[in-house]
Write a protein that holds these residues in place. Structure first.
Motif, PDB file in Angstrom:
ATOM      1  N   GLY A  53       0.852   7.369   1.594  1.00 26.66           N
ATOM      2  CA  GLY A  53       2.158   7.083   1.023  1.00 26.66           C
ATOM      3  C   GLY A  53       2.610   5.660   1.267  1.00 26.66           C
ATOM      4  N   GLU A  54       1.918   4.957   2.168  1.00 22.84           N
ATOM      5  CA  GLU A  54       2.265   3.569   2.454  1.00 22.84           C
ATOM      6  C   GLU A  54       1.920   2.680   1.260  1.00 22.84           C
ATOM      7  OE1 GLU A  54       1.249   0.060   5.777  1.00 22.84           O
ATOM      8  OE2 GLU A  54       0.050   1.891   5.672  1.00 22.84           O
ATOM      9  N   VAL A  55       2.782   1.703   0.997  1.00 20.84           N
ATOM     10  CA  VAL A  55       2.544   0.734  -0.079  1.00 20.84           C
ATOM     11  C   VAL A  55       2.244  -0.617   0.548  1.00 20.84           C
ATOM     12  CG1 VAL A  55       3.494  -0.407  -2.113  1.00 20.84           C
ATOM     13  CG2 VAL A  55       4.101   1.976  -1.634  1.00 20.84           C
ATOM     14  N   VAL A  56       1.096  -1.209   0.180  1.00 23.26           N
ATOM     15  CA  VAL A  56       0.688  -2.503   0.733  1.00 23.26           C
ATOM     16  C   VAL A  56       0.312  -3.438  -0.402  1.00 23.26           C
ATOM     17  CG1 VAL A  56      -0.150  -1.442   2.869  1.00 23.26           C
ATOM     18  CG2 VAL A  56      -1.743  -1.807   0.964  1.00 23.26           C
ATOM     19  N   GLN A  57       0.229  -4.725  -0.079  1.00 20.19           N
ATOM     20  CA  GLN A  57      -0.301  -5.716  -1.003  1.00 20.19           C
ATOM     21  C   GLN A  57      -1.716  -6.056  -0.548  1.00 20.19           C
ATOM     22  OE1 GLN A  57       2.168  -9.114  -1.983  1.00 20.19           O
ATOM     23  NE2 GLN A  57       4.042  -7.944  -1.652  1.00 20.19           N
ATOM     24  N   PRO A  58      -2.736  -5.599  -1.269  1.00 20.23           N
ATOM     25  CA  PRO A  58      -4.122  -5.812  -0.839  1.00 20.23           C
ATOM     26  C   PRO A  58      -4.542  -7.260  -0.986  1.00 20.23           C
ATOM     27  CG  PRO A  58      -4.070  -4.865  -3.024  1.00 20.23           C
ATOM     28  CD  PRO A  58      -2.647  -4.874  -2.540  1.00 20.23           C
ATOM     29  N   ASP A  59      -5.565  -7.629  -0.241  1.00 22.81           N
ATOM     30  CA  ASP A  59      -6.167  -8.949  -0.386  1.00 22.81           C
ATOM     31  C   ASP A  59      -6.753  -9.071  -1.791  1.00 22.81           C
ATOM     32  OD1 ASP A  59      -8.549 -10.970  -0.138  1.00 22.81           O
ATOM     33  OD2 ASP A  59      -7.289 -11.316   1.623  1.00 22.81           O
ATOM     34  N   LEU A  60      -6.629 -10.241  -2.379  1.00 27.21           N
ATOM     35  CA  LEU A  60      -7.085 -10.423  -3.762  1.00 27.21           C
ATOM     36  C   LEU A  60      -8.604 -10.448  -3.895  1.00 27.21           C
ATOM     37  CD1 LEU A  60      -4.476 -12.967  -5.179  1.00 27.21           C
ATOM     38  CD2 LEU A  60      -4.491 -10.474  -5.317  1.00 27.21           C
ATOM     39  N   SER A  61      -9.312 -10.404  -2.768  1.00 28.53           N
ATOM     40  CA  SER A  61     -10.769 -10.303  -2.817  1.00 28.53           C
ATOM     41  C   SER A  61     -11.229  -8.854  -2.997  1.00 28.53           C
ATOM     42  CB  SER A  61     -11.387 -10.872  -1.541  1.00 28.53           C
ATOM     43  OG  SER A  61     -10.990 -10.108  -0.409  1.00 28.53           O
ATOM     44  N   VAL A  62     -10.306  -7.904  -2.843  1.00 26.42           N
ATOM     45  CA  VAL A  62     -10.607  -6.487  -3.073  1.00 26.42           C
ATOM     46  C   VAL A  62     -10.979  -6.291  -4.541  1.00 26.42           C
ATOM     47  CG1 VAL A  62      -9.600  -4.165  -3.135  1.00 26.42           C
ATOM     48  CG2 VAL A  62      -9.143  -5.678  -1.190  1.00 26.42           C
ATOM     49  N   THR A  63     -11.886  -5.345  -4.806  1.00 31.50           N
ATOM     50  CA  THR A  63     -12.350  -5.130  -6.182  1.00 31.50           C
ATOM     51  C   THR A  63     -11.792  -3.833  -6.763  1.00 31.50           C
ATOM     52  OG1 THR A  63     -14.369  -4.073  -5.355  1.00 31.50           O
ATOM     53  CG2 THR A  63     -14.478  -6.442  -5.851  1.00 31.50           C
ATOM     54  N   GLU A 112      11.915   0.225  -5.847  1.00 30.43           N
ATOM     55  CA  GLU A 112      12.454  -1.137  -5.844  1.00 30.43           C
ATOM     56  C   GLU A 112      12.254  -1.840  -4.509  1.00 30.43           C
ATOM     57  OE1 GLU A 112      16.106  -2.768  -8.299  1.00 30.43           O
ATOM     58  OE2 GLU A 112      16.811  -1.771  -6.464  1.00 30.43           O
ATOM     59  N   ASP A 113      12.203  -1.068  -3.417  1.00 32.10           N
ATOM     60  CA  ASP A 113      11.987  -1.680  -2.104  1.00 32.10           C
ATOM     61  C   ASP A 113      10.503  -1.709  -1.707  1.00 32.10           C
ATOM     62  OD1 ASP A 113      11.466   0.963  -1.561  1.00 32.10           O
ATOM     63  OD2 ASP A 113      13.070   1.216  -0.086  1.00 32.10           O
ATOM     64  N   TYR A 114       9.615  -1.328  -2.637  1.00 28.97           N
ATOM     65  CA  TYR A 114       8.155  -1.405  -2.444  1.00 28.97           C
ATOM     66  C   TYR A 114       7.660  -0.547  -1.278  1.00 28.97           C
ATOM     67  CZ  TYR A 114       9.358  -5.576  -5.122  1.00 28.97           C
ATOM     68  OH  TYR A 114       9.888  -6.449  -6.043  1.00 28.97           O
ATOM     69  N   THR A 115       8.313   0.580  -1.047  1.00 25.57           N
ATOM     70  CA  THR A 115       7.885   1.461   0.042  1.00 25.57           C
ATOM     71  C   THR A 115       7.379   2.809  -0.458  1.00 25.57           C
ATOM     72  OG1 THR A 115      10.110   2.401   0.338  1.00 25.57           O
ATOM     73  CG2 THR A 115       9.558   0.410   1.628  1.00 25.57           C
ATOM     74  N   MET A 116       7.551   3.112  -1.742  1.00 33.82           N
ATOM     75  CA  MET A 116       7.159   4.398  -2.316  1.00 33.82           C
ATOM     76  C   MET A 116       6.486   4.173  -3.661  1.00 33.82           C
ATOM     77  SD  MET A 116      10.698   6.516  -1.518  1.00 33.82           S
ATOM     78  CE  MET A 116      11.757   5.092  -1.858  1.00 33.82           C
ATOM     79  N   GLY A 117       5.569   5.066  -4.001  1.00 30.36           N
ATOM     80  CA  GLY A 117       4.919   4.920  -5.295  1.00 30.36           C
ATOM     81  C   GLY A 117       3.820   5.939  -5.505  1.00 30.36           C
ATOM     82  N   GLY A 118       3.049   5.724  -6.581  1.00 32.50           N
ATOM     83  CA  GLY A 118       1.923   6.584  -6.881  1.00 32.50           C
ATOM     84  C   GLY A 118       1.791   6.873  -8.363  1.00 32.50           C
ATOM     85  N   HIS A 119       0.788   7.656  -8.683  1.00 32.86           N
ATOM     86  CA  HIS A 119       0.513   8.101 -10.048  1.00 32.86           C
ATOM     87  C   HIS A 119       1.551   9.157 -10.428  1.00 32.86           C
ATOM     88  CE1 HIS A 119      -2.258   9.521 -13.349  1.00 32.86           C
ATOM     89  NE2 HIS A 119      -1.559  10.627 -13.130  1.00 32.86           N
ATOM     90  N   LEU A 120       2.274   8.931 -11.518  1.00 28.37           N
ATOM     91  CA  LEU A 120       3.383   9.811 -11.887  1.00 28.37           C
ATOM     92  C   LEU A 120       2.898  11.186 -12.341  1.00 28.37           C
ATOM     93  CD1 LEU A 120       6.493  10.029 -12.336  1.00 28.37           C
ATOM     94  CD2 LEU A 120       6.035   9.433 -14.726  1.00 28.37           C
TER      95      LEU A 120
END
Length: 278
Positions: free
Chosen positions: A104-114, A224-232
């Motif tokens: 459930g955690e939302v992160v910004q991955p490294d751009l080297s991730v594929t 909006e606070d970038y703490t929740m998300g997922g496939h609807l």
């Protein structure tokens, strides 16, 4: 009788020659601009959906990343997808990639991730409408559908507002030998959010793209606070604004990894894809 040379003639010729030079410079600038930016009057030239791989490949367990996120972002600022080894759900909003992990955690991955599968475009609003009191996902689809000019085009869809209910999912990273996507989603993590402000990001694809993609709607959520998300999976809306971008061109990267090149895609049915979607 010889013509008397007039100084004004020389000035006129100089002015004419100078004007010709200016015209040539302007013409060259226009041609360069047209070639580099597409400013030939076709404002739709950049409405391109760029896709990595096919949904059928993902259904069959082809989860190896094919393109880095840095390379993916060269094709737009708005999109959805997943990550190498199916490690969570991807949301691309305003040029930033967010990864919704199975925890459930939302992160910004490294751009080297594929990524093994992703859809991205440069979002430009063509249609906009406000909605309120949308009871469920089916009603939302009907509302969006009433705004679409044609069933035979691709649409990027952004819905920002307050949601009284969101049900979304994410999936954990997989290990080889990779299981089918239908098997993975049987063990998906489902999140329920209430009274949350955020954005739905996704696409509507026409029937003729079945196999390459999912015919119909495919939306991901990001708060909006970038703490929740997922496939609807389900939602109800209190108030929101729907923005739609009509996509006029489609490009796809065909993976060159061993799994993709040796996989038989003939067994995937549309019903199986719809089951995985929901």
């Amino acid at each position: 009788m010889p013509r008397v040379h007039d100084r004004n003639d020389t000035i006129d010729k100089q002015e004419i020659n100078q004007m010709k030079k200016y015209v040539k410079v302007l013409l060259v600038c226009f041609i360069v601009c047209a070639l580099l930016t597409g400013c030939t009057g076709n404002t739709r030239a950049q409405d391109i959906l760029y896709q990595v791989s096919t949904l059928d490949a993902l259904m069959q367990g082809v989860y190896d990343g094919e393109l880095t996120l840095e390379e993916l972002l060269q094709h737009g600022d708005f999109g959805i997808g997943t990550f190498d080894a199916l490690d969570g759900e991807m949301v691309i909003l305003d040029g930033t990639v967010y990864q919704v992990l199975s925890s459930g955690e939302v992160v910004q991955p490294d751009l080297s991730v594929t990524t093994p599968f992703a859809m991205i475009t440069q979002f430009n609003t063509d249609i906009q409408s406000d909605v309120s009191s949308v009871s469920d996902y089916n009603k939302l689809q009907e509302t969006i559908g009433s705004l679409l000019p044609s069933q035979n085009e691709i649409y990027a869809i952004e819905i920002h507002g307050t949601f009284s209910y969101i049900e979304a999912r994410s999936v954990p990273s997989q290990t080889e030998p990779y299981p089918l996507l239908s098997e993975v989603t049987e063990e998906q993590t489902v999140f329920e959010y209430k009274d949350v402000t955020g954005t739905l990001v996704g696409y509507w694809c026409p029937e003729y793209l079945s196999g390459i993609n999912l015919a119909g709607y495919h939306l991901h959520f990001l708060s909006e606070d970038y703490t929740m998300g997922g496939h609807l999976l389900e939602c109800s809306i209190e108030n929101a604004a729907i923005s739609i971008n009509t996509v006029t061109q489609f490009q796809m990267l065909i993976p060159q990894n061993e799994y993709f090149l040796q996989t038989d895609f003939g067994d995937v049915t549309e019903q199986e894809k719809q089951n995985v979607e929901q």
